[in-house]
Motif scaffolding. Structure first.
Motif, PDB file in Angstrom:
ATOM      1  N   VAL A   1       0.840  -1.202   0.000  1.00  0.00           N
ATOM      2  CA  VAL A   1       0.000   0.000   0.000  1.00  0.00           C
ATOM      3  C   VAL A   1       0.875   1.251   0.000  1.00  0.00           C
ATOM      4  O   VAL A   1       0.629   2.202  -0.772  1.00  0.00           O
ATOM      5  CB  VAL A   1      -0.958  -0.018   1.212  1.00  0.00           C
ATOM      6  N   ASP A   2       1.888   1.283   0.837  1.00  0.00           N
ATOM      7  CA  ASP A   2       2.786   2.432   0.886  1.00  0.00           C
ATOM      8  C   ASP A   2       3.554   2.586  -0.429  1.00  0.00           C
ATOM      9  O   ASP A   2       3.768   3.697  -0.913  1.00  0.00           O
ATOM     10  CB  ASP A   2       3.758   2.270   2.053  1.00  0.00           C
ATOM     11  N   PHE A   3       3.965   1.469  -1.017  1.00  0.00           N
ATOM     12  CA  PHE A   3       4.669   1.489  -2.299  1.00  0.00           C
ATOM     13  C   PHE A   3       3.779   2.081  -3.391  1.00  0.00           C
ATOM     14  O   PHE A   3       4.235   2.893  -4.198  1.00  0.00           O
ATOM     15  CB  PHE A   3       5.103   0.060  -2.672  1.00  0.00           C
ATOM     16  N   ILE A   4       2.502   1.675  -3.406  1.00  0.00           N
ATOM     17  CA  ILE A   4       1.559   2.183  -4.408  1.00  0.00           C
ATOM     18  C   ILE A   4       1.345   3.684  -4.217  1.00  0.00           C
ATOM     19  O   ILE A   4       1.331   4.449  -5.184  1.00  0.00           O
ATOM     20  CB  ILE A   4       0.223   1.417  -4.339  1.00  0.00           C
ATOM     21  N   GLU A   5       1.203   4.119  -2.972  1.00  0.00           N
ATOM     22  CA  GLU A   5       0.941   5.533  -2.704  1.00  0.00           C
ATOM     23  C   GLU A   5       2.125   6.425  -3.073  1.00  0.00           C
ATOM     24  O   GLU A   5       1.935   7.535  -3.564  1.00  0.00           O
ATOM     25  CB  GLU A   5       0.594   5.733  -1.229  1.00  0.00           C
ATOM     26  N   THR A   6       3.338   5.946  -2.844  1.00  0.00           N
ATOM     27  CA  THR A   6       4.493   6.809  -3.069  1.00  0.00           C
ATOM     28  C   THR A   6       5.062   6.705  -4.483  1.00  0.00           C
ATOM     29  O   THR A   6       5.502   7.711  -5.041  1.00  0.00           O
ATOM     30  CB  THR A   6       5.610   6.484  -2.068  1.00  0.00           C
ATOM     31  N   LEU A   7       5.054   5.522  -5.080  1.00  0.00           N
ATOM     32  CA  LEU A   7       5.790   5.348  -6.329  1.00  0.00           C
ATOM     33  C   LEU A   7       4.935   5.020  -7.550  1.00  0.00           C
ATOM     34  O   LEU A   7       5.442   5.094  -8.671  1.00  0.00           O
ATOM     35  CB  LEU A   7       6.844   4.245  -6.154  1.00  0.00           C
ATOM     36  N   CYS A   8       3.696   4.652  -7.371  1.00  0.00           N
ATOM     37  CA  CYS A   8       2.880   4.231  -8.508  1.00  0.00           C
ATOM     38  C   CYS A   8       2.494   5.447  -9.364  1.00  0.00           C
ATOM     39  O   CYS A   8       2.081   6.489  -8.851  1.00  0.00           O
ATOM     40  CB  CYS A   8       1.626   3.505  -8.041  1.00  0.00           C
ATOM     41  N   GLU A   9       2.629   5.283 -10.672  1.00  0.00           N
ATOM     42  CA  GLU A   9       2.297   6.366 -11.596  1.00  0.00           C
ATOM     43  C   GLU A   9       0.836   6.315 -12.037  1.00  0.00           C
ATOM     44  O   GLU A   9       0.319   7.305 -12.542  1.00  0.00           O
ATOM     45  CB  GLU A   9       3.201   6.283 -12.824  1.00  0.00           C
ATOM     46  N   ASN A  10       0.206   5.186 -11.903  1.00  0.00           N
ATOM     47  CA  ASN A  10      -1.159   4.996 -12.398  1.00  0.00           C
ATOM     48  C   ASN A  10      -2.177   4.984 -11.262  1.00  0.00           C
ATOM     49  O   ASN A  10      -3.113   4.195 -11.276  1.00  0.00           O
ATOM     50  CB  ASN A  10      -1.253   3.698 -13.202  1.00  0.00           C
ATOM     51  N   LYS A  11      -2.016   5.855 -10.280  1.00  0.00           N
ATOM     52  CA  LYS A  11      -2.985   5.904  -9.172  1.00  0.00           C
ATOM     53  C   LYS A  11      -4.341   6.400  -9.659  1.00  0.00           C
ATOM     54  O   LYS A  11      -5.379   5.995  -9.147  1.00  0.00           O
ATOM     55  CB  LYS A  11      -2.475   6.827  -8.059  1.00  0.00           C
TER      56      LYS A  11
ATOM     57  N   LEU B   1      -6.602  -0.310 -14.524  1.00  0.00           N
ATOM     58  CA  LEU B   1      -5.452  -1.083 -14.994  1.00  0.00           C
ATOM     59  C   LEU B   1      -5.055  -2.186 -14.008  1.00  0.00           C
ATOM     60  O   LEU B   1      -4.375  -3.135 -14.395  1.00  0.00           O
ATOM     61  CB  LEU B   1      -4.256  -0.146 -15.218  1.00  0.00           C
ATOM     62  N   HIS B   2      -5.474  -2.069 -12.763  1.00  0.00           N
ATOM     63  CA  HIS B   2      -5.126  -3.025 -11.692  1.00  0.00           C
ATOM     64  C   HIS B   2      -3.604  -3.236 -11.639  1.00  0.00           C
ATOM     65  O   HIS B   2      -3.116  -4.354 -11.528  1.00  0.00           O
ATOM     66  CB  HIS B   2      -5.850  -4.366 -11.892  1.00  0.00           C
ATOM     67  N   CYS B   3      -2.897  -2.148 -11.710  1.00  0.00           N
ATOM     68  CA  CYS B   3      -1.429  -2.184 -11.715  1.00  0.00           C
ATOM     69  C   CYS B   3      -0.887  -2.538 -10.336  1.00  0.00           C
ATOM     70  O   CYS B   3       0.021  -3.364 -10.210  1.00  0.00           O
ATOM     71  CB  CYS B   3      -0.907  -0.822 -12.171  1.00  0.00           C
ATOM     72  N   ASN B   4      -1.428  -1.902  -9.315  1.00  0.00           N
ATOM     73  CA  ASN B   4      -1.019  -2.138  -7.920  1.00  0.00           C
ATOM     74  C   ASN B   4       0.479  -1.971  -7.702  1.00  0.00           C
ATOM     75  O   ASN B   4       1.099  -2.696  -6.939  1.00  0.00           O
ATOM     76  CB  ASN B   4      -1.472  -3.519  -7.438  1.00  0.00           C
ATOM     77  N   GLY B   5       1.083  -1.040  -8.402  1.00  0.00           N
ATOM     78  CA  GLY B   5       2.505  -0.745  -8.200  1.00  0.00           C
ATOM     79  C   GLY B   5       3.457  -1.621  -8.983  1.00  0.00           C
ATOM     80  O   GLY B   5       4.666  -1.420  -8.929  1.00  0.00           O
ATOM     81  N   LYS B   6       2.938  -2.611  -9.714  1.00  0.00           N
ATOM     82  CA  LYS B   6       3.834  -3.512 -10.455  1.00  0.00           C
ATOM     83  C   LYS B   6       4.515  -2.798 -11.609  1.00  0.00           C
ATOM     84  O   LYS B   6       5.611  -3.166 -12.010  1.00  0.00           O
ATOM     85  CB  LYS B   6       3.041  -4.708 -10.975  1.00  0.00           C
TER      86      LYS B   6
END
Length: 125
Positions: free
Chosen positions: A35-45, A50-55
């Motif tokens: 969750v923290d990774f998605i909030e800080t680094l994900c570009e597709n929030k 897309l269901h990327c989830n930070g991948k």
């Protein structure tokens, strides 16, 4: 070992381990704190469909690290020949250390050959 050599060795070891564990640390951070990774680094929030989830960000980090390692080394400095002329030493003195080893070698001859004139046959049954 001198303390300065020990400090330099530990520093070199820490830098080497940090650079080699960079990808493993990133994947571990993603796995433990998704969750923290998605909030800080994900570009597709803003695109949850897309269901990327930070991948996507994780794959970009791994690909970027792989590209850094594949860059060819610039070895042009090896083409330049550097010749150093040193004046010759007239005399080289090595410290003379006399080491005397005394070995007490005792020759032991434990082998005895017994030649027997008579041949012993097994008993007949």
């Amino acid at each position: 070992m001198k303390p300065s050599q020990l400090i330099i060795s530990i520093l070199f070891l820490a830098i080497t381990l940090a650079s080699s564990l960079k990808i493993a640390g990133t994947i571990g951070y993603y796995t433990l704190f998704t969750v923290d990774f998605i909030e800080t680094l994900c570009e597709n929030k803003n695109k949850p469909e897309l269901h990327c989830n930070g991948k996507c960000a994780l794959s970009q980090m791994i690909a970027q690290d792989g590209q850094e390692n594949n860059d060819p080394l610039n070895l042009d400095f090896l083409k330049i020949e550097t010749v150093l002329f040193l004046h010759s030493l007239s005399e080289v003195r090595f410290p003379s250390v006399l080491t005397v080893h005394s070995f007490d070698l005792i020759h032991t001859d434990n082998y005895n050959f017994r030649f027997s004139d008579c041949i012993k046959h097994p008993p007949r049954v």
